[in-house]
Each structure stands twice: as C-alpha cells, then as structure tokens.
Motif scaffolding. Structure first.
Motif, PDB file in Angstrom:
ATOM      1  N   ARG A 271     -28.420  14.998   6.595  1.00 12.38           N
ATOM      2  CA  ARG A 271     -28.177  15.949   5.565  1.00 12.38           C
ATOM      3  C   ARG A 271     -26.831  14.657   4.795  1.00 12.38           C
ATOM      4  N   GLN A 272     -25.837  15.280   5.716  1.00 11.80           N
ATOM      5  CA  GLN A 272     -24.464  15.286   5.389  1.00 11.80           C
ATOM      6  C   GLN A 272     -24.598  12.872   5.157  1.00 11.80           C
ATOM      7  N   MET A 273     -25.140  12.738   6.836  1.00 14.56           N
ATOM      8  CA  MET A 273     -25.184  11.759   6.950  1.00 14.56           C
ATOM      9  C   MET A 273     -25.750  10.183   5.559  1.00 14.56           C
ATOM     10  N   GLN A 274     -26.609  11.233   5.446  1.00 13.27           N
ATOM     11  CA  GLN A 274     -27.592  10.557   3.726  1.00 13.27           C
ATOM     12  C   GLN A 274     -26.831  11.220   2.628  1.00 13.27           C
ATOM     13  N   LEU A 275     -26.195  11.989   2.641  1.00 19.59           N
ATOM     14  CA  LEU A 275     -25.171  12.216   1.331  1.00 19.59           C
ATOM     15  C   LEU A 275     -24.023  11.050   1.467  1.00 19.59           C
ATOM     16  N   ILE A 276     -23.713  10.287   2.503  1.00 23.27           N
ATOM     17  CA  ILE A 276     -22.107   9.531   2.125  1.00 23.27           C
ATOM     18  C   ILE A 276     -23.097   8.149   2.129  1.00 23.27           C
ATOM     19  N   GLU A 277     -24.481   7.355   2.481  1.00 18.08           N
ATOM     20  CA  GLU A 277     -25.041   6.357   2.541  1.00 18.08           C
ATOM     21  C   GLU A 277     -25.156   6.301   0.934  1.00 18.08           C
TER      22      GLU A 277
ATOM     23  N   ALA B 269     -28.279  14.327  -6.132  1.00 18.84           N
ATOM     24  CA  ALA B 269     -28.687  15.433  -5.993  1.00 18.84           C
ATOM     25  C   ALA B 269     -29.979  15.675  -6.406  1.00 18.84           C
ATOM     26  N   GLU B 270     -30.383  14.398  -7.442  1.00 19.84           N
ATOM     27  CA  GLU B 270     -32.390  14.066  -7.766  1.00 19.84           C
ATOM     28  C   GLU B 270     -32.921  13.550  -6.422  1.00 19.84           C
ATOM     29  N   ALA B 271     -31.989  12.592  -5.068  1.00 13.75           N
ATOM     30  CA  ALA B 271     -32.804  11.890  -4.617  1.00 13.75           C
ATOM     31  C   ALA B 271     -33.193  13.421  -3.023  1.00 13.75           C
ATOM     32  N   MET B 272     -31.950  13.509  -2.986  1.00 14.55           N
ATOM     33  CA  MET B 272     -32.007  15.028  -2.362  1.00 14.55           C
ATOM     34  C   MET B 272     -32.543  16.151  -2.007  1.00 14.55           C
ATOM     35  N   SER B 273     -32.955  16.506  -3.660  1.00 11.37           N
ATOM     36  CA  SER B 273     -33.510  17.526  -3.812  1.00 11.37           C
ATOM     37  C   SER B 273     -33.044  19.053  -3.904  1.00 11.37           C
ATOM     38  N   VAL B 274     -31.689  18.579  -4.432  1.00 13.13           N
ATOM     39  CA  VAL B 274     -30.554  19.858  -4.687  1.00 13.13           C
ATOM     40  C   VAL B 274     -29.795  19.425  -5.477  1.00 13.13           C
ATOM     41  N   SER B 275     -28.841  20.797  -5.950  1.00  9.25           N
ATOM     42  CA  SER B 275     -28.311  20.141  -7.420  1.00  9.25           C
ATOM     43  C   SER B 275     -26.817  19.688  -7.450  1.00  9.25           C
ATOM     44  N   PRO B 276     -26.541  19.427  -8.488  1.00  7.54           N
ATOM     45  CA  PRO B 276     -25.126  18.810  -8.463  1.00  7.54           C
ATOM     46  C   PRO B 276     -24.540  19.690  -7.054  1.00  7.54           C
ATOM     47  N   THR B 277     -24.005  20.858  -8.276  1.00  4.12           N
ATOM     48  CA  THR B 277     -23.082  21.699  -6.993  1.00  4.12           C
ATOM     49  C   THR B 277     -23.060  21.187  -5.880  1.00  4.12           C
ATOM     50  N   THR B 278     -24.149  21.020  -5.410  1.00  7.43           N
ATOM     51  CA  THR B 278     -24.157  20.991  -4.009  1.00  7.43           C
ATOM     52  C   THR B 278     -23.322  19.707  -3.424  1.00  7.43           C
ATOM     53  N   ILE B 279     -24.260  18.931  -3.765  1.00  6.23           N
ATOM     54  CA  ILE B 279     -23.632  17.693  -3.840  1.00  6.23           C
ATOM     55  C   ILE B 279     -21.769  17.477  -4.023  1.00  6.23           C
ATOM     56  N   LYS B 280     -22.035  17.702  -5.026  1.00  4.54           N
ATOM     57  CA  LYS B 280     -20.582  18.004  -4.825  1.00  4.54           C
ATOM     58  C   LYS B 280     -19.770  19.148  -3.745  1.00  4.54           C
ATOM     59  N   ARG B 281     -20.029  19.674  -3.504  1.00  7.73           N
ATOM     60  CA  ARG B 281     -19.850  20.638  -2.496  1.00  7.73           C
ATOM     61  C   ARG B 281     -19.363  19.714  -1.346  1.00  7.73           C
ATOM     62  N   GLU B 282     -20.609  19.569  -1.040  1.00  8.57           N
ATOM     63  CA  GLU B 282     -20.984  18.240   0.134  1.00  8.57           C
ATOM     64  C   GLU B 282     -20.314  17.635   0.417  1.00  8.57           C
ATOM     65  N   TRP B 283     -20.297  16.119  -0.634  1.00  9.11           N
ATOM     66  CA  TRP B 283     -19.408  15.753  -0.944  1.00  9.11           C
ATOM     67  C   TRP B 283     -18.299  15.337   0.056  1.00  9.11           C
ATOM     68  N   ARG B 284     -16.975  16.394  -0.514  1.00 10.88           N
ATOM     69  CA  ARG B 284     -16.163  17.249  -0.121  1.00 10.88           C
ATOM     70  C   ARG B 284     -16.497  17.080   1.368  1.00 10.88           C
ATOM     71  N   LEU B 285     -17.240  18.261   1.819  1.00  7.25           N
ATOM     72  CA  LEU B 285     -17.173  17.925   3.330  1.00  7.25           C
ATOM     73  C   LEU B 285     -17.157  16.501   3.846  1.00  7.25           C
ATOM     74  N   ALA B 286     -18.019  15.894   3.748  1.00  8.52           N
ATOM     75  CA  ALA B 286     -18.627  14.910   3.792  1.00  8.52           C
ATOM     76  C   ALA B 286     -17.685  13.566   4.367  1.00  8.52           C
TER      77      ALA B 286
END
Length: 192
Positions: free
Chosen positions: A142-148, A161-178
């Motif tokens: 999931r993290q790899m897909q986020l970076i991609e 968020a739409e492509a990964m079926s999660v909320s924008p808030t989740t994307i923002k948080r995981e993007w920092r980690l990724a």
C-alpha cells in the motif's frame, strides 16, 4: 480525473469479459487523464529524453488492454494500474539506456529529487529507486502504491484517496510516512 467513471467502468467490465472492441471506445475516454499522468512522469525526465509522453501513453495503454488477466474494479483502479505501468515502462527504458551508456548498473547514493529524477546523468537513480520501491512493495504494498500514485503519477491527495479507496486524511498521514521511509532507504544506498 476527467473520464466519466460509469462509462469507463462499464468498458473495463466489457474488456474483462473479453470484448476487445471496448478498448477502442475506452481510449478516448481515458486519454486525457493518461496524458496528464504521462506529463507528470515526463516532467521528471531530462528535456532531451527520447521517449515522448505520447509514446509512454501508447506503450502503457497497449500493456494495459493487452493484459488478459486484468481485473479492473473501476476507473480509479484502472488509473492506479496505469500509473504503475507507466513507471514500469520508464524503468525498463532507464535500465536499457543505463546498460548501454555505462556497461551495466552501478549503485550509488541517490536523493529523492522530484525535478531531476531521471536526468541523463542520473539514469542509475531510476534503477535504484525502482529497487527500493520493489523492497517496499514486499514490506508494504500500500505504501509503494501511494508513492507511485503521488510521486510518479502526480496524482493529488484526493485522486490518490479515490484510487486507493481511503480518505484524503489517511493519504496525507501515510504520504508523510512513505516519503520518510523512501528517503531513509535511499540514504543507505552505497555510493558507486
């Protein structure tokens, strides 16, 4: 994303059923979004890159619709796979160019630099980044897909968020980690 979700999803379902004529109807619906994604990839390339955005789109599209095992869930899923496919095309190109130019892959320290990702003198960086992303995919797909999607395809937080079926808030948080993970891994690459 500009393409109509319902129309694209319907045509993707027809492709899954083996109706190849749907590919001809699909292309005009997804072309502008694929062009935007290819543009995001190509902006990271050197100005004199011999692979043009149109060629990247065409190669990725041929790979996408020629995949007999494709099981796209919807429009967002299709574009996520398209982003991955474009990255594969560019990595394949970089590997070939790097092998021709350098006589083989060399490993050296690289920095995650959005503007200069694939400059002529940094072809090896694309290969190293791809290797690091392959490691990440084994650890956390999931993290790899986020970076991609965010970094390579240039998708916004909302599109990702739409492509990964999660909320924008989740994307923002995981993007920092990724990003932190990727930068840490790239810092450990041994200079060549």
């Amino acid at each position: 994303m500009a393409a109509s979700g319902g129309d694209v999803t319907l045509l993707l379902a027809q492709l899954r059923e083996g109706k190849q004529e749907a590919a001809d109807q699909l292309f005009p619906l997804v072309y502008e979004e694929l062009r935007r994604m290819a543009g995001a990839y190509m902006r990271r390339e050197r100005p004199s890159h011999t692979l043009q955005a149109t060629a990247l789109i065409n190669e990725a599209y041929v790979r996408l619709v020629g995949n007999d095992h494709a099981n796209w869930e919807n429009r967002a899923h299709f574009f996520a796979i398209a982003a991955h496919t474009m990255r594969q095309v560019l990595v394949s190109y970089a590997v070939r160019r790097h092998a021709d130019k350098r006589g083989g892959a060399d490993h050296r320290q690289v920095d995650l630099d959005v503007e200069l990702l694939v400059a002529e003198d940094r072809l090896g960086d694309v290969i190293v980044i791809d290797e690091v992303l392959q490691r990440l995919e084994r650890i956390d797909p999931r993290q790899m897909q986020l970076i991609e999607l965010r970094f390579f395809a240039g998708m916004s937080v909302e599109e990702t968020a739409e492509a990964m079926s999660v909320s924008p808030t989740t994307i923002k948080r995981e993007w920092r980690l990724a990003k932190a993970w990727l930068n840490r891994e790239l810092a450990t690459v041994k200079p060549g």
